[in-house]
Design an enzyme around this catalytic site. Structure first.
Site, PDB file in Angstrom:
ATOM      1  N   GLY A  62       0.837  -1.202   0.000  1.00 29.65           N
ATOM      2  CA  GLY A  62       0.000   0.000   0.000  1.00 29.65           C
ATOM      3  C   GLY A  62       0.873   1.254   0.000  1.00 29.65           C
ATOM      4  N   ARG A  88     -23.164  13.842  21.287  1.00 25.09           N
ATOM      5  CA  ARG A  88     -23.097  12.478  20.738  1.00 25.09           C
ATOM      6  C   ARG A  88     -21.839  11.738  21.165  1.00 25.09           C
ATOM      7  NH1 ARG A  88     -24.337  13.821  14.457  1.00 25.09           N
ATOM      8  NH2 ARG A  88     -26.590  13.762  14.643  1.00 25.09           N
ATOM      9  N   ASP A 121       0.383  -8.183  -5.976  1.00 24.39           N
ATOM     10  CA  ASP A 121       1.188  -8.946  -6.932  1.00 24.39           C
ATOM     11  C   ASP A 121       2.447  -9.521  -6.300  1.00 24.39           C
ATOM     12  OD1 ASP A 121      -0.445  -8.543  -9.271  1.00 24.39           O
ATOM     13  OD2 ASP A 121       0.105  -6.444  -9.086  1.00 24.39           O
ATOM     14  N   ARG A 157     -22.450   7.755  16.490  1.00 23.51           N
ATOM     15  CA  ARG A 157     -22.105   7.679  15.065  1.00 23.51           C
ATOM     16  C   ARG A 157     -20.735   7.025  14.893  1.00 23.51           C
ATOM     17  NH1 ARG A 157     -26.539   9.233  15.105  1.00 23.51           N
ATOM     18  NH2 ARG A 157     -27.532  10.895  13.907  1.00 23.51           N
ATOM     19  N   ARG A 216      -3.649   7.935   4.433  1.00 21.93           N
ATOM     20  CA  ARG A 216      -2.505   7.473   3.627  1.00 21.93           C
ATOM     21  C   ARG A 216      -2.108   8.469   2.554  1.00 21.93           C
ATOM     22  NH1 ARG A 216      -3.545   1.284   2.145  1.00 21.93           N
ATOM     23  NH2 ARG A 216      -3.235   2.032   0.026  1.00 21.93           N
ATOM     24  N   GLU A 241      -8.866  -0.545  13.379  1.00 23.60           N
ATOM     25  CA  GLU A 241      -9.676  -1.468  12.558  1.00 23.60           C
ATOM     26  C   GLU A 241      -9.541  -2.917  13.018  1.00 23.60           C
ATOM     27  OE1 GLU A 241      -8.392  -1.283   8.450  1.00 23.60           O
ATOM     28  OE2 GLU A 241      -6.334  -1.841   8.950  1.00 23.60           O
ATOM     29  N   ASP A 276       4.045  -1.310  11.881  1.00 20.07           N
ATOM     30  CA  ASP A 276       4.022  -2.645  12.487  1.00 20.07           C
ATOM     31  C   ASP A 276       5.168  -3.552  12.031  1.00 20.07           C
ATOM     32  OD1 ASP A 276       3.223  -2.937   9.875  1.00 20.07           O
ATOM     33  OD2 ASP A 276       1.470  -4.178  10.310  1.00 20.07           O
ATOM     34  N   THR A 280       5.212   1.928   6.005  1.00 20.73           N
ATOM     35  CA  THR A 280       3.810   1.618   6.260  1.00 20.73           C
ATOM     36  C   THR A 280       3.245   2.597   7.284  1.00 20.73           C
ATOM     37  OG1 THR A 280       2.199   0.110   7.265  1.00 20.73           O
ATOM     38  CG2 THR A 280       4.446  -0.274   7.888  1.00 20.73           C
ATOM     39  N   ILE A 281       2.014   2.999   7.045  1.00 18.38           N
ATOM     40  CA  ILE A 281       1.336   3.859   8.019  1.00 18.38           C
ATOM     41  C   ILE A 281       1.075   3.090   9.314  1.00 18.38           C
ATOM     42  CG2 ILE A 281       0.205   5.322   6.287  1.00 18.38           C
ATOM     43  CD1 ILE A 281      -2.425   3.669   7.115  1.00 18.38           C
ATOM     44  N   ASP A 282       1.104   1.739   9.237  1.00 25.06           N
ATOM     45  CA  ASP A 282       0.734   0.920  10.394  1.00 25.06           C
ATOM     46  C   ASP A 282       1.827   0.886  11.468  1.00 25.06           C
ATOM     47  OD1 ASP A 282      -1.416   0.330   8.757  1.00 25.06           O
ATOM     48  OD2 ASP A 282      -0.610  -1.610   8.120  1.00 25.06           O
ATOM     49  N   ARG A 293      -5.403 -18.238 -13.044  1.00 26.30           N
ATOM     50  CA  ARG A 293      -4.355 -19.207 -12.665  1.00 26.30           C
ATOM     51  C   ARG A 293      -3.237 -18.482 -11.951  1.00 26.30           C
ATOM     52  NH1 ARG A 293      -3.070 -22.966 -17.618  1.00 26.30           N
ATOM     53  NH2 ARG A 293      -1.259 -21.639 -17.579  1.00 26.30           N
ATOM     54  N   GLY A 298       6.364  -2.942   3.020  1.00 25.45           N
ATOM     55  CA  GLY A 298       6.015  -3.415   4.353  1.00 25.45           C
ATOM     56  C   GLY A 298       6.367  -4.889   4.496  1.00 25.45           C
ATOM     57  N   ASP A 299       5.661  -5.531   5.397  1.00 28.76           N
ATOM     58  CA  ASP A 299       5.940  -6.926   5.725  1.00 28.76           C
ATOM     59  C   ASP A 299       5.896  -7.845   4.492  1.00 28.76           C
ATOM     60  OD1 ASP A 299       5.792  -9.475   6.857  1.00 28.76           O
ATOM     61  OD2 ASP A 299       3.644  -9.256   7.234  1.00 28.76           O
ATOM     62  N   ARG A 303      -4.184  -2.291  10.527  1.00 31.51           N
ATOM     63  CA  ARG A 303      -4.185  -3.748  10.447  1.00 31.51           C
ATOM     64  C   ARG A 303      -4.223  -4.385  11.832  1.00 31.51           C
ATOM     65  NH1 ARG A 303      -3.358  -5.708   5.220  1.00 31.51           N
ATOM     66  NH2 ARG A 303      -1.956  -4.096   4.472  1.00 31.51           N
TER      67      ARG A 303
HETATM   68  O1  F6P Z   1      -0.980  -1.573   5.511  1.00 31.61           O
HETATM   69  C1  F6P Z   1      -1.533  -0.337   5.212  1.00 31.61           C
HETATM   70  C2  F6P Z   1      -3.024  -0.396   5.159  1.00 31.61           C
HETATM   71  O2  F6P Z   1      -3.505   0.904   4.896  1.00 31.61           O
HETATM   72  C3  F6P Z   1      -3.704  -0.992   6.391  1.00 31.61           C
HETATM   73  O3  F6P Z   1      -3.741  -0.100   7.468  1.00 31.61           O
HETATM   74  C4  F6P Z   1      -5.044  -1.374   5.838  1.00 31.61           C
HETATM   75  O4  F6P Z   1      -5.626  -2.427   6.570  1.00 31.61           O
HETATM   76  C5  F6P Z   1      -4.717  -1.824   4.431  1.00 31.61           C
HETATM   77  O5  F6P Z   1      -3.454  -1.252   4.105  1.00 31.61           O
HETATM   78  C6  F6P Z   1      -5.723  -1.419   3.390  1.00 31.61           C
HETATM   79  O6  F6P Z   1      -5.339  -1.968   2.185  1.00 31.61           O
HETATM   80  P1  F6P Z   1      -5.971  -1.553   0.764  1.00 31.61           P
HETATM   81  O7  F6P Z   1      -5.255  -0.310   0.325  1.00 31.61           O
HETATM   82  O8  F6P Z   1      -5.679  -2.722  -0.100  1.00 31.61           O
HETATM   83  O9  F6P Z   1      -7.432  -1.296   0.974  1.00 31.61           O
END
Ligand code: F6P
Length: 365
Positions: free
Chosen positions: A16, A179, A79, A283, A292, A239, A146, A142-144, A94, A119-120, A188
């Site tokens: 990503g 609210r 990919d 909400r 991102r 999430e 992780d 990665t924004i995560d 395939r 990333g990973d 992730r």
């Molecule tokens: O790993 C970065 C990330 O933005 C995660 O935080 C998120 O779960 C995932 O990629 C979303 O992936 P996509 O861009 O395929 O929707």
């Protein structure tokens, strides 16, 4: 002139996108040019390596990209060259292992080493290619936040800033309408983004995957706040967060993709349950990919530049099969084999968790 034997490298961005990718590309190209090394930009991640889609990058290609979000090279998080989905004319799907072609393609093109930003998942592919003899230096993105081996990935700080600003804005909406607003952020299976943006944005309740929550306790915390005259509450949820004994909410499963599971939707589920339990207008807001996009923060631009320069340093010193890293505020590197297939989670004694608890932020546990 170059002190290394390497005269031409390739660079690609996998997985990503995130803010700061272009800043790394710029740092790599600028350093390489000064050292007399040619750089080839590979398009759309590892796919460009099997489809031979690439172009030489010169200083003019990286001019004015420091502040630009996304990646000038394009990226793909579906990919994997060792398990590449191909559709026949009949539409039949395939999988092909085309990883074997990559070392040959690189040799034919005169590309002696690769810098892989990812990333990973990308580091796992990089490690596999490295075992096949491809000279690789990885750069953690990665924004995560992780990835193991590094204290921080670039892109994360920008995502935290954008999420924080969004939470700031949602405070006034929640206040005006008395609210509860549940703000869901990506990340992730790790809660770095939710924790850091949640605390910076003055979230009242923060829910992360590392601390499965009890809905009852979240509801009680909201009612307790109301008793104290606080008519609105902000809940920041990752999430990947889930109730104790419950499951993460999956938005979609795509068996054909490398990233089979797409998380998303826990905020809606929690909003329904909390509203039913407490009767308080609630909400859910899912920030999603917004965090991102766009311009990287100054911190991310500098981290990306440090990573890009250090990656070139490793290339010039011939230290391959490694990923650059930030450790205790210094540039370092770790073997690629150390990174793939692991997730760096928020430790339960993280300073921010302890500080949040000290000021009365609830975690629903
Ligand atoms: O790993 C970065 C990330 O933005 C995660 O935080 C998120 O779960 C995932 O990629 C979303 O992936 P996509 O861009 O395929 O929707």
């Amino acid at each position: 002139m170059s002190t290394s034997k390497v005269k031409c490298i390739g660079i690609l961005t996998g997985g990503g996108d995130c803010p700061g990718l272009n800043a790394v590309i710029r740092a790599v190209v600028k350093t390489a040019v000064l050292k007399g090394v040619d750089v080839v930009g590979i398009q759309d991640g590892f796919l460009g390596l099997v489809e031979n889609s690439m172009k030489v990058l010169g200083p003019e290609d990286v001019s004015n990209i420091l502040t630009r979000g996304g990646t000038i090279l394009g990226s793909s998080n579906k990919d994997n060259p060792f398990h590449l989905l191909e559709r026949g004319k009949s539409g039949k799907v395939r999988f092909h292992d085309r990883g074997e072609e990559i070392p040959k393609n690189l040799k034919r093109l005169g590309i002696e080493a690769l810098v892989v930003l990812g990333g990973d998942g990308s580091m796992t592919v990089a490690q596999k290619l490295s075992r096949k003899g491809v000279k690789i230096v990885g750069v953690p993105k990665t924004i995560d936040n992780d990835l193991v081996g590094t204290d921080q990935t670039f892109g994360h700080d920008t995502a935290v800033s954008i999420a924080t600003e969004s939470i700031d804005r949602l405070h006034t909406v929640a206040d005006s309408h008395h609210r509860v607003i549940i703000v869901e952020v990506m990340g992730r299976y790790a809660g770095w983004l939710a924790l850091r943006a949640g605390l910076a944005g003055g979230g009242d309740i923060i829910l992360i995957p590392e601390m499965p929550y009890e809905e009852k306790k979240v509801g009680e915390a909201i009612l307790e706040r109301r008793k104290r005259g606080k008519k609105s509450s902000i809940v920041v949820i990752a999430e990947g967060a889930h109730p104790k004994g419950g499951k993460m909410v999956i938005d979609q499963i795509n068996p054909l993709s490398v990233e089979r599971i797409r998380l998303g939707g826990i905020s809606r589920q929690l909003a329904h349950h909390l509203e039913a339990r407490s009767g308080v207008d609630t909400r859910a807001v899912i920030l999603g990919h917004v965090v991102r996009g766009g311009t990287p923060t100054a911190f991310d631009r500098n981290l990306a530049t440090l990573f890009g320069v250090h990656a070139m340093d490793l290339v010039l010193k011939g230290q391959f099969g490694r990923m650059v890293a930030l450790q205790k505020n210094q540039m370092a590197s770790v073997p690629l084999s150390f990174v793939g297939g692991k997730t760096r989670k928020v430790p339960l004694n993280d300073n921010l968790i302890l500080a949040a608890k000290s000021i009365g932020v609830e975690f629903g546990v």
